[in-house]
Write an enzyme that holds these catalytic residues in place. Sequence first.
Site, PDB file in Angstrom:
ATOM      1  N   ASN A 321      -7.872  -1.082  10.642  1.00 37.60           N
ATOM      2  CA  ASN A 321      -7.110   0.078  10.804  1.00 37.60           C
ATOM      3  C   ASN A 321      -7.219   0.692   9.557  1.00 37.60           C
ATOM      4  OD1 ASN A 321      -5.068   1.241  12.444  1.00 37.60           O
ATOM      5  ND2 ASN A 321      -3.946   1.071  10.824  1.00 37.60           N
ATOM      6  N   GLU A 337      -9.031 -10.925   5.656  1.00 38.92           N
ATOM      7  CA  GLU A 337      -8.150 -11.369   6.856  1.00 38.92           C
ATOM      8  C   GLU A 337      -8.097 -12.813   6.791  1.00 38.92           C
ATOM      9  OE1 GLU A 337      -5.462 -11.705   9.415  1.00 38.92           O
ATOM     10  OE2 GLU A 337      -5.704  -9.551   8.775  1.00 38.92           O
ATOM     11  N   CYS A 411       6.040  -3.806   6.031  1.00 38.90           N
ATOM     12  CA  CYS A 411       7.179  -3.820   7.292  1.00 38.90           C
ATOM     13  C   CYS A 411       8.334  -4.573   7.000  1.00 38.90           C
ATOM     14  CB  CYS A 411       6.670  -4.327   8.487  1.00 38.90           C
ATOM     15  SG  CYS A 411       5.946  -6.189   8.619  1.00 38.90           S
TER      16      CYS A 411
END
EC number: 2.1.1.190
Length: 466
Positions: A321, A337, A411
């Site tokens: 992304n 990742e 987040c």
Amino acid sequence: MARFFKPQKRKITDTKHKEIVINRLDHLGAGIGHLNNKSIFVDGLLPGEKALVQITDDKKQYARAKVIKRLIDSPARIKPHCPIYDQCGGCNLQHLSHQGQVLAKQQALSDLMVKFAGDQQVAVDKQRAGDQQRALFEQVTPIIAAEHHYRRCARFSVLLGKDGQLQFGLRKKQSKDIVNVKQCPVLAESLNELLPPLRSLLSTLKGQRHLGHIELIEADNGRVVLIRHLKPFSDKDMTLILNFAQEQNVILFLAPTSDDIELIHGETPYYRLDDLTLHFSPKDFIQVNRDVNKKMVEQATDWLDLQPSDRVLDLFCGLGNFSLPLAKHAKAVVGVEGIDEMVHRATENAMCNKQNNATFYQANLDEDVTKLAWAREPFNKILLDPARAGAAGVMEHVVKLKPERVVYVSCNPATLARDSQVLLKKGYQLERLGMLDMFPQTGHLESMALFVKAKAVKKKRVVTKL
């Protein structure tokens, strides 16, 4: 030696109703007031409101309470848009105006960063600015978009009740019970339109008892429905499901286990971003807010100040992304990742978009990544986008790479504040901090922070006021 049982004293919680005034909201949207020099957290109250509350959980340093009766309301309080707001556990800030939500989240984010990272920040400031008074960091204008119908992903619970009626909806607040949902004000309109026919389909299936949960996604090439089920569907049920997929023109997946999914109807879903096509599976994480995601990626690109000679490391890269848009402006981007399947997806997306300067690797990001083969060449810019747990395991290794700039997308502001201390102690400066309104009507808070090595900081600074 004999040991004698000594009963512990039972802690008695004072359940008397107490009057409290709320001063501010925390980073999860709960009101904070004070009683007897102790912070009291109360869901559903706003700054300036007075209420009678009852303590429900009394700790040494703080307590939690529930509202018995509001005595004075805030001017910012509004009527919730959703008729089941008081029951549903999906949203917790619909009683606050959208502008009020944005301001409260921005303030909560700033307060946390000043509280947990302020000492190191001030020390760096004094060392570099000769004890001159100046702002700790630039607090940029929040990224915002639509306050309703923004959510392109949702998970619905399904349960066959004791009365034989199918329950289809979202979990109630602080409960595993299901509240039936007919329409959701934060769900994308195309997905809301799908709820009545989907409910009708599920109610006609013979295998209702074996349904798990339903996931809905608004991809750019169609609506996606993922049905999780514990036992195989009968031929009759499969016919009904396929007819539904064809009539509603949806991309349909079935998931007999938590790991396995099967595409039954339609093509692989994708979304468009910065003239790129990113394919994904319903199992993959994608940002729920399309418009904020677009602006977020643009801001990250700007904050990294990318040059044609830059080598960028994207940690917790997911399916690309950030990596793929960044690769359009840099010499090379390496995405890392922890999940093999996501690395495979990111690699496919790079090939699909003909981005030969973006490569992806799987690695345990709690270990020293600087010792891995792909880290032998230097990186001068780093981006991190970890899950709620943050990036504690990798921060010490990030500073070993000595990047000029680090953009941290978070987040969870609490873990952002914690992880920031590693960078600040190593001489990095928190230059910019911004709130991303990824989840309107909820207490969830997305944010972005820019850290710059001291020698790279520009002298002129502009502080954006809200």
